[in-house]
Design an enzyme around this catalytic site. Structure first.
Site: not given
Length: 269
Positions: A47, A152, A178
């Site tokens: 990210h 996740e 997530d």
């Protein structure tokens, strides 16, 4: 020879603490975390936009500071692992692991033969540019690199027992945001559906004798997670840690009435 004290602690059944990093990739980040007591830094490539040159620099800074550099690769693709390891990472987290096959691919990419199929490159960053016996370096690296499956999603939790059973996989990691999103309740950590899924993941890790990791919001959450059976914990990520510390400090400063005398500053004009 290369070593990984975090992996050694976890294999002994002990706990380890670190910080995740998303933004402040400066030369002083790892030494600052080390001075605060962190044992590892978890560098995010998924990210953050962090690239391989940044990973290479941060791994060097971390190893020089005496803490373990771990990297979350950008996707669940084992082909992304080799350059990150050769850049000096001592651990790899693969995101969105949903099958034992993905976990096996991660392990194979992280281990030299006969345990995997990692390609050979020596006198580079991962072995500190040093000479020496290749066989000894292979054995040391196979014993040092930490392999982490980030679970996740609802599908990942459903396959958690099979993932945890993969030989050579060191740890499962709970990706709570997530996971909640995959259940249709983003951020709904009090929802019974999330709580059941997280409990199922903890049970799978415990049944396989594998440690479980998580990013806690603060020290209190990390302490609660430790009591709940987690053994590898990040205290937030560096942006949140800085923001929260400054927010508390500003709130304390602004709560004082102007002109109010403090015992620590008596006698000032």
């Amino acid at each position: 020879m290369i070593a990984n004290p975090v992996r050694e602690k976890l294999r002994r059944g002990e706990a380890s603490f670190g910080v995740m990093a998303f933004e402040f990739f400066t030369p002083g980040l790892a030494p600052t975390l080390a001075a605060a007591g962190a044992e590892f830094i978890l560098l995010d490539m998924e990210h953050s936009g962090l690239g391989i040159e940044g990973v290479k620099a941060q791994c060097a800074f971390a190893r020089a500071a005496g803490i373990v550099p771990i990297v979350r690769i950008p996707a669940a693709q084992a082909s992304l692992v080799p350059p990150v390891l050769d850049a000096g990472a001592l651990g790899i987290m693969m995101p969105l692991v949903e099958s034992a096959a993905q976990a096996r691919a991660l392990v194979a990419a992280c281990r030299y033969r006969p345990e995997g199929h990692r390609g050979l490159a020596f006198s580079v960053a991962h072995d500190a540019y040093a000479g020496g016996d290749p066989a000894a370096k292979i054995a040391a690296a196979n014993a040092a690199v930490l392999t982490i499956a980030l679970v996740e999603s609802e599908a990942g939790v459903a396959a958690a027992a099979e993932i945890a059973a993969v030989p050579g996989l060191d740890m499962l990691w709970l990706g709570h945001f997530d996971l909640s999103d995959s259940l249709g309740i983003p951020g709904g950590f009090a929802d019974p559906r999330y709580r059941r899924a997280a409990a199922d993941l903890r049970a799978a890790a415990q049944a396989a004798g594998k440690p479980l990791g998580w990013v806690a919001g603060d020290g209190a959450e990390a302490a609660a997670a430790l009591r709940a059976g987690f053994r590898c914990l990040c205290i937030g990520h560096e942006v949140v840690v800085l923001r929260n510390a400054l927010s508390a400090a500003f709130a304390t400063a602004r709560a004082a009435a102007p002109g109010e005398e403090s015992p620590g500053f008596g006698g000032l004009p």
